[in-house]
Every structure is written in C-alpha cells, then in structure tokens.
Design an enzyme around this catalytic site. Structure first.
Site, PDB file in Angstrom:
ATOM      1  N   ASP A 166    -103.300 -63.679 -40.568  1.00  0.00           N
ATOM      2  CA  ASP A 166    -103.720 -65.455 -40.987  1.00  0.00           C
ATOM      3  C   ASP A 166    -105.033 -65.733 -39.791  1.00  0.00           C
ATOM      4  OD1 ASP A 166    -102.795 -67.985 -40.451  1.00  0.00           O
ATOM      5  OD2 ASP A 166    -102.644 -67.521 -37.990  1.00  0.00           O
ATOM      6  N   HIS A 177    -102.049 -72.146 -50.709  1.00  0.00           N
ATOM      7  CA  HIS A 177    -102.624 -72.566 -49.171  1.00  0.00           C
ATOM      8  C   HIS A 177    -104.490 -72.585 -49.506  1.00  0.00           C
ATOM      9  CE1 HIS A 177    -102.418 -73.163 -45.285  1.00  0.00           C
ATOM     10  NE2 HIS A 177    -102.854 -72.258 -44.657  1.00  0.00           N
TER      11      HIS A 177
END
Length: 322
Positions: free
Chosen positions: A162, A235
């Site tokens: 992330d 995403h």
C-alpha cells in the site's frame, strides 16, 4: 527550472511550522481519535487554546520520542471550523463528498476534531492518547477510536503493498501542504479519512491472477502492470489520474490497516494541499470513467465512514494558545 505559483512547488524555507505528522514517513503503529465538542456554553473559547496546547504537545513529543519516530497532527472538522475560527476559513474546505452508485457507497460521517498520532512503539501511543484525552477533558466527547498497525512490509490486509505511489522526499510537502495560493493557511493540509472494512473471506477465494488484475500490480513482487495491460476496472487505473495538462493528480496517503477478527480493513487517510485531488479519485472509484468502468476493489471492501478535516499549521493554532 522556475515554476509559477500553483505549479505544485513552494518555498519550503518560508513555510510556517507544519504539524509534523502530515508529511511523516510510515510507522509501525497508529491511534486515531475522533471527537465531537461538548454542548457546554462557550466551549469554543476553551477549545481554541486547548487544541493549540495539544498540537504543541504532539510537536514537542516528536523530539522527546524521536528514537521511535513519534509524530502526529490535529485536524478540525469541515463542519465545525466556523464555530472554532469564525474570522477565517481555508479557501477550499468543505464537507466530505458523499457518493453512491449501485452497491458502491462512500458515506459522510463528520466529526469536530481528529487527532492522528503514530509511533514505532505502541506503549508510547497508548500513553500519549490518554494524555491528550485528559487535556480535552469535559470539552469534547470521544466518539470513535481506532488503532492501526503496519502489516508485513507495508501491505494492506489484501496482501498488496500500500502507498507505492506516494510522493518521496521534499515532494511530500509540495503535494500535502498548502502554499502561497492561500497565504493565511500556508503549511496546512486538507485531510480526508475513510474507514474501510474488507471482506477478506470473499477476497481470499479469488485466484491470485484475478486479485492482481483488480489491483493492477503483482502481489508478491509489487510490479505495476504495463499501461496497456491494466484493466480499466483496476484500482490503480481508477486512482492514477491526470489533470487537463497531463500532469499526475497526487495525494499523500497516510493509511494503515486496522482491526480485529470481527472487523478489519484500512484506515484510509489522504493529506493534500487541495481537496479536489481526493474527490476526483473517489469519484473515479465509485462512478468510474463514464463507460461503466468503476473500481472493482470496491466489491471487496466497504467504506463505513467519510470525514473531512483541515490540519492548520502549528503557527496558526498557536495564535489561540491563551
């Protein structure tokens, strides 16, 4: 090369003292505290110096606990700002942009104050969170508390790294901190917070390649797909946006996983010199590109909250310390 004002470059040397947690590098642990002001008469007159003291306390602890990389900031809710500071307001501060399309929802749940502290030692965070709560005693109510943690090598609980796209070095300040475009609030930052709960049992049933296609990166090695290979519903495709001049739209993510066996996911935190970047990314995730291509990661995670804050510079807050 000299750039004109508004071209995402600023004179860092003339910047007011920012709250150091806004641009800090990652940590092992975090505590998130959401408060609402009490209904006491004239509570704002007491809260203004109290907020200044809390922000100064966090700033000073950055040195005291430097060996464990302590940092943090205080954000003022968009809907509460005018009650606290009626004489001036950040130019672009507005409530959280709630959105819904189909079964994809980004709700708005606003709070008056947000205290965000992080450290590489959990015990220090617990100690400081208690101290801050006592400093605010009788002035606010603690409505929401969450504790985050680093997962593996900075991965989300989905197993993917992330924050790979985060700006690096001094560019973090250029992305996250208001510059000369709003002089009174220079050194501040627009903060958006969403609490996402992941459906991990559903996610883990997907084949590896399907997970990678939904994210747009390889899982093990964190290698981004080539542009022509990224699904329009991935995403990364939905949040890696360009402006009208072809320049990347950036935010600084300060997100961390959170949770227990009952509920777990991501505390998503965006800091930026403008709220527009976050809003465009969220719109692209929820509504897609106009051709039906929304973010398929949203089939596996649900936003439970959405809050908008502004974290002023320490210098702005300290005007009200007495």
């Amino acid at each position: 090369m000299n750039r004109q004002k508004g071209d995402n470059q600023m004179d860092i040397q003339n910047m007011p003292r920012e709250q150091l947690g806004v641009c800090a590098e990652g940590n092992l642990h975090s505590v998130y505290l959401m408060f609402n002001a009490s209904d006491n008469d004239n509570v704002e007159s007491q809260l203004r110096p109290c907020i200044a003291n809390v922000a100064q306390y966090i700033y000073e602890l950055t040195d005291q606990y430097s060996d464990s990389a302590f940092n943090g900031f205080v954000g003022i809710g968009a809907n509460y700002w005018d009650s606290l500071y009626p004489d001036s307001r950040p130019e672009m501060l507005k409530p959280f942009p709630a959105m819904q399309a189909g079964n994809r929802e980004a709700p708005a749940i606003e709070y008056d104050l947000f205290v965000h502290i992080r450290c590489d030692r959990y015990d220090i965070l617990h100690l400081v969170a208690n101290e801050i709560s006592q400093m605010f005693e009788d002035l606010v109510e603690l409505v929401e508390e969450e504790r985050g943690f680093r997962f593996m090598d900075s991965r989300d609980l989905t197993g993917f790294v992330d924050g790979t796209e985060n700006p690096k070095g001094r560019h973090r300040q250029e992305v996250a901190l208001v510059g000369d475009e709003d002089p009174e609030f220079k050194g501040g930052s627009y903060i958006h917070v969403q609490k996402y709960a992941h459906n991990l049992s559903k996610w883990h049933r997907l084949p590896l390649k399907k997970q990678e296609d939904i994210i747009g990166r390889t899982k093990q090695d964190n290698i981004e797909y080539e542009s022509e290979d990224k699904p329009l519903t991935s995403h990364i495709k939905r949040v890696n946006l360009k402006d009208d001049n072809g320049k990347s739209i950036e935010i600084l993510r300060q997100s961390m996983p959170y949770g227990s066996l009952k509920e777990q996911g991501l505390m998503f935190i965006s800091t930026c010199r403008t709220p527009e970047h976050f809003e465009k990314m969220l719109h692209s995730m929820v509504f897609g590109d106009g051709a039906g291509n929304h973010d398929h990661l949203m089939h596996f995670t649900s936003a439970l909250t959405g809050s908008s804050f502004f974290a002023p510079s320490l210098d702005f807050l300290m005007q009200f310390d007495n």
